[in-house]
Motif scaffolding. Structure first.
Motif, PDB file in Angstrom:
ATOM      1  N   LEU A 185      -5.002   3.448  -0.812  1.00 50.11           N
ATOM      2  CA  LEU A 185      -4.067   4.055  -1.750  1.00 50.11           C
ATOM      3  C   LEU A 185      -4.349   5.548  -1.925  1.00 50.11           C
ATOM      4  CD1 LEU A 185      -3.888   1.300  -4.526  1.00 50.11           C
ATOM      5  CD2 LEU A 185      -2.202   1.776  -2.750  1.00 50.11           C
ATOM      6  N   LEU A 186      -5.630   5.912  -1.938  1.00 47.33           N
ATOM      7  CA  LEU A 186      -5.983   7.317  -2.102  1.00 47.33           C
ATOM      8  C   LEU A 186      -5.576   8.150  -0.886  1.00 47.33           C
ATOM      9  CD1 LEU A 186      -9.482   7.100  -3.841  1.00 47.33           C
ATOM     10  CD2 LEU A 186      -7.305   7.844  -4.839  1.00 47.33           C
ATOM     11  N   ALA A 214     -15.108   5.139  -2.289  1.00 48.44           N
ATOM     12  CA  ALA A 214     -14.363   3.978  -2.792  1.00 48.44           C
ATOM     13  C   ALA A 214     -14.529   2.730  -1.933  1.00 48.44           C
ATOM     14  CB  ALA A 214     -12.877   4.324  -2.896  1.00 48.44           C
ATOM     15  N   ARG A 248       0.825  -1.209   0.000  1.00 47.57           N
ATOM     16  CA  ARG A 248       0.000   0.000   0.000  1.00 47.57           C
ATOM     17  C   ARG A 248       0.855   1.253   0.000  1.00 47.57           C
ATOM     18  NH1 ARG A 248      -3.661  -2.819   4.651  1.00 47.57           N
ATOM     19  NH2 ARG A 248      -5.102  -3.955   3.262  1.00 47.57           N
ATOM     20  N   GLY A 275       0.682   3.733  -3.297  1.00 48.83           N
ATOM     21  CA  GLY A 275       0.205   5.108  -3.170  1.00 48.83           C
ATOM     22  C   GLY A 275       1.308   6.126  -3.381  1.00 48.83           C
ATOM     23  N   GLU A 321      -8.818  -1.637  -1.135  1.00 50.77           N
ATOM     24  CA  GLU A 321      -7.467  -1.126  -1.317  1.00 50.77           C
ATOM     25  C   GLU A 321      -7.451   0.266  -1.945  1.00 50.77           C
ATOM     26  OE1 GLU A 321      -4.782  -2.717  -0.092  1.00 50.77           O
ATOM     27  OE2 GLU A 321      -6.352  -4.004   0.725  1.00 50.77           O
ATOM     28  N   THR A 322      -8.428   0.577  -2.756  1.00 46.61           N
ATOM     29  CA  THR A 322      -8.450   1.884  -3.411  1.00 46.61           C
ATOM     30  C   THR A 322      -8.490   3.006  -2.383  1.00 46.61           C
ATOM     31  OG1 THR A 322      -9.611   0.932  -5.306  1.00 46.61           O
ATOM     32  CG2 THR A 322      -9.657   3.327  -5.073  1.00 46.61           C
ATOM     33  N   GLN A 323      -9.279   2.830  -1.360  1.00 44.75           N
ATOM     34  CA  GLN A 323      -9.403   3.857  -0.318  1.00 44.75           C
ATOM     35  C   GLN A 323      -8.065   4.107   0.363  1.00 44.75           C
ATOM     36  OE1 GLN A 323      -9.826   2.551   3.273  1.00 44.75           O
ATOM     37  NE2 GLN A 323      -9.498   4.618   4.043  1.00 44.75           N
TER      38      GLN A 323
END
Length: 294
Positions: free
Chosen positions: A166-167, A158, A106, A110, A162-164
């Motif tokens: 990374l953001l 999101a 992560r 990111g 994982e998207t959350q």
């Protein structure tokens, strides 16, 4: 009229004045006697490692004395031996190695995403003042917004996947990198730019052959520093709505009042960060040997 007679030594040179017993007149005497206490005097590689390891030894000795001596209840602060046993338990029974892998992935994901987009924008802002005037107010505004404040919105947009996460790391790193790179590129030496124009360089050539090579070592140093910040963002992201990672383990251990596992997780984060920092330093020294950054 008084006649001046020149006295010479057998070698034909005036003898050097004798140094006083107190070392007066010899500016380098204190530096020779106490090199580590002199400002800006470099420390050798072996001495640097020895001093760094000595601090850790003193730190762990004080920690052991406070906890094993009974000055602090072990419920609030586990001793080093208990922490080590809990660390072994995490690796053997709870697949902590998988949690470490998820957290590292992560952070890298990111951070790389932020760097790939932020560095070109920062170079563009630093090279062209019109672009800086256009982007800088918004970038400065966003730079002061804590990445953790976006977590509720990112979960809404999101989910908790994982998207959350990374953001969160992207938001925390992107705006910092943009502004720091822009300042670095914008502070290029004007005489080099004028010399390049005199030799017939185009504006694009100035950016490509003067500004970017000159700022590259400092940009690499900026990335090394922001990578440390990315670790703080990922732990915050994993504390909320996560089923894996070091932050998730710390949250579970806090619910069970297992300070040994909490401390072990924190130390693991520090060790990974220290290793990545050393790798970054070595890579920067190899890629940019002309840099004065050490």
């Amino acid at each position: 009229m008084t006649q001046v007679t020149q006295v010479s030594t057998p070698a034909g040179r005036m003898p050097a004045p004798a140094a006083s017993a107190s070392g007066a007149g010899d500016d380098s005497a204190p530096r020779r006697r106490h090199p580590w206490l002199s400002p800006l005097v470099p420390v050798g590689g072996h001495a640097r490692w020895l001093l760094g390891l000595s601090f850790f030894a003193v730190f762990f000795a004080l920690w052991a004395a406070v906890t094993l001596g009974g000055f602090v209840p072990r419920t609030f602060l586990a001793d080093p031996l208990t922490m080590a046993r809990e660390g072994v338990t995490l690796f053997t029974q709870y697949n902590f190695l998988g949690d470490i892998g998820m957290t590292v992935w992560r952070v890298v994901g990111g951070f790389v995403l932020a760097a790939v987009l932020a560095v070109p924008l920062g170079i563009f802002m630093g090279a062209y003042k019109a672009a800086e005037a256009f982007f800088e107010p918004f970038v400065s505004f966003c730079r002061y917004l804590p990445a953790s404040a976006f977590i509720p919105l990112l979960i809404l947009w999101a989910g908790i996947g994982e998207t959350q996460k990374l953001l969160v790391i992207f938001i925390g790193s992107f705006f910092q990198i943009v502004l720091m790179v822009a300042v670095t590129v914008g502070g290029a030496r004007k005489d080099l730019v004028e010399a390049a124009y005199t030799l017939g360089a185009t504006p694009r050539g100035i950016v490509r052959r003067v500004l970017i090579p000159g700022a590259a070592p400092e940009i690499a140093e900026i990335l090394r520093l922001v990578l440390g910040w990315a670790w703080t963002y990922v732990i915050v992201a994993e504390l909320i709505g996560s089923s894996s990672g070091i932050g998730h383990m710390i949250t579970d251990s806090q619910a069970l009042l297992n300070t040994g596992q909490i401390i072990f997780g924190i130390i693991v984060i520090g060790c990974i960060g220290l290793v990545s920092d050393l790798v970054f330093k070595l890579a920067n020294q190899r890629l940019f040997p002309w840099s004065s950054i050490k």
